[in-house]
Motif scaffolding. Sequence first.
Motif, mmCIF file in Angstrom:
data_model
loop_
_atom_site.group_PDB
_atom_site.id
_atom_site.type_symbol
_atom_site.label_atom_id
_atom_site.label_comp_id
_atom_site.label_asym_id
_atom_site.label_seq_id
_atom_site.Cartn_x
_atom_site.Cartn_y
_atom_site.Cartn_z
ATOM 1 N N UNK A 285 0.829 -1.206 0.000
ATOM 2 C CA UNK A 285 0.000 0.000 0.000
ATOM 3 C C UNK A 285 0.866 1.260 0.000
ATOM 4 N N UNK A 286 1.948 1.238 0.766
ATOM 5 C CA UNK A 286 2.857 2.386 0.838
ATOM 6 C C UNK A 286 3.532 2.618 -0.503
ATOM 7 N N UNK A 287 4.075 1.558 -1.090
ATOM 8 C CA UNK A 287 4.760 1.678 -2.382
ATOM 9 C C UNK A 287 3.775 2.118 -3.459
ATOM 10 N N UNK A 288 2.586 1.574 -3.420
ATOM 11 C CA UNK A 288 1.565 1.956 -4.399
ATOM 12 C C UNK A 288 1.232 3.446 -4.288
ATOM 13 N N UNK A 289 1.103 3.948 -3.076
ATOM 14 C CA UNK A 289 0.835 5.383 -2.879
ATOM 15 C C UNK A 289 1.990 6.232 -3.409
ATOM 16 N N UNK A 290 3.218 5.788 -3.143
ATOM 17 C CA UNK A 290 4.382 6.522 -3.647
ATOM 18 C C UNK A 290 4.413 6.533 -5.169
ATOM 19 N N UNK A 291 4.161 5.370 -5.763
ATOM 20 C CA UNK A 291 4.194 5.264 -7.220
ATOM 21 C C UNK A 291 3.083 6.076 -7.881
ATOM 22 N N UNK A 292 1.939 6.153 -7.225
ATOM 23 C CA UNK A 292 0.829 6.936 -7.767
ATOM 24 C C UNK A 292 1.246 8.386 -7.961
ATOM 25 N N UNK A 293 2.097 8.885 -7.066
ATOM 26 C CA UNK A 293 2.571 10.268 -7.165
ATOM 27 C C UNK A 293 3.768 10.413 -8.106
ATOM 28 N N UNK A 294 4.651 9.401 -8.133
ATOM 29 C CA UNK A 294 5.915 9.561 -8.860
ATOM 30 C C UNK A 294 5.972 8.855 -10.205
ATOM 31 N N UNK A 295 5.194 7.774 -10.364
ATOM 32 C CA UNK A 295 5.256 6.995 -11.593
ATOM 33 C C UNK A 295 3.890 6.348 -11.859
ATOM 34 N N UNK A 296 2.918 7.150 -12.307
ATOM 35 C CA UNK A 296 1.561 6.632 -12.498
ATOM 36 C C UNK A 296 1.457 5.381 -13.381
ATOM 37 N N UNK A 297 2.201 5.273 -14.499
ATOM 38 C CA UNK A 297 2.070 4.041 -15.295
ATOM 39 C C UNK A 297 2.506 2.788 -14.508
ATOM 40 N N UNK A 298 3.583 2.893 -13.747
ATOM 41 C CA UNK A 298 4.017 1.748 -12.936
ATOM 42 C C UNK A 298 3.017 1.479 -11.811
#
Length: 126
Positions: A24-37
């Motif tokens: 969940x934490x990594x997903x939240x980070x990626x949503x902000x920094x790398x939406x396609x990933x």
Amino acid sequence: MDRKQVAKATTKVISSYLTYQAVQTVLAQLTETNPPLALWFRSFSGRKIVQDGEVYLLALLAEHQELAFRVMAVREHLVEEIMDDLPEMVLHDIKHKNSQHRKQQLEKLSQLSIIEPNSNLEPSSE
């Protein structure tokens, strides 16, 4: 009760839950920094069950090693952050909840309900 087996099972549940929290934490980070990933990761996580954290990580390692390493790093960080407080918190929480359950049960048992007298005991109107 086999205390060692209980401890192992508890460890597995905590580890899997921390894996879920790390995802969940990594997903939240990626949503902000790398939406396609983030979209790929959300899709992957939707197909794989995080209930067994180790099985989930093995599947993620096979598909995206860098992301799996990131989840493992976050999981490790989480456990380091909470480990000192966890035993005391769990013990306090269980004692408090047990006390609440006992209190509620005692309240149920102590409530008297007055039952209306049986119609056979009432004077007959016939």
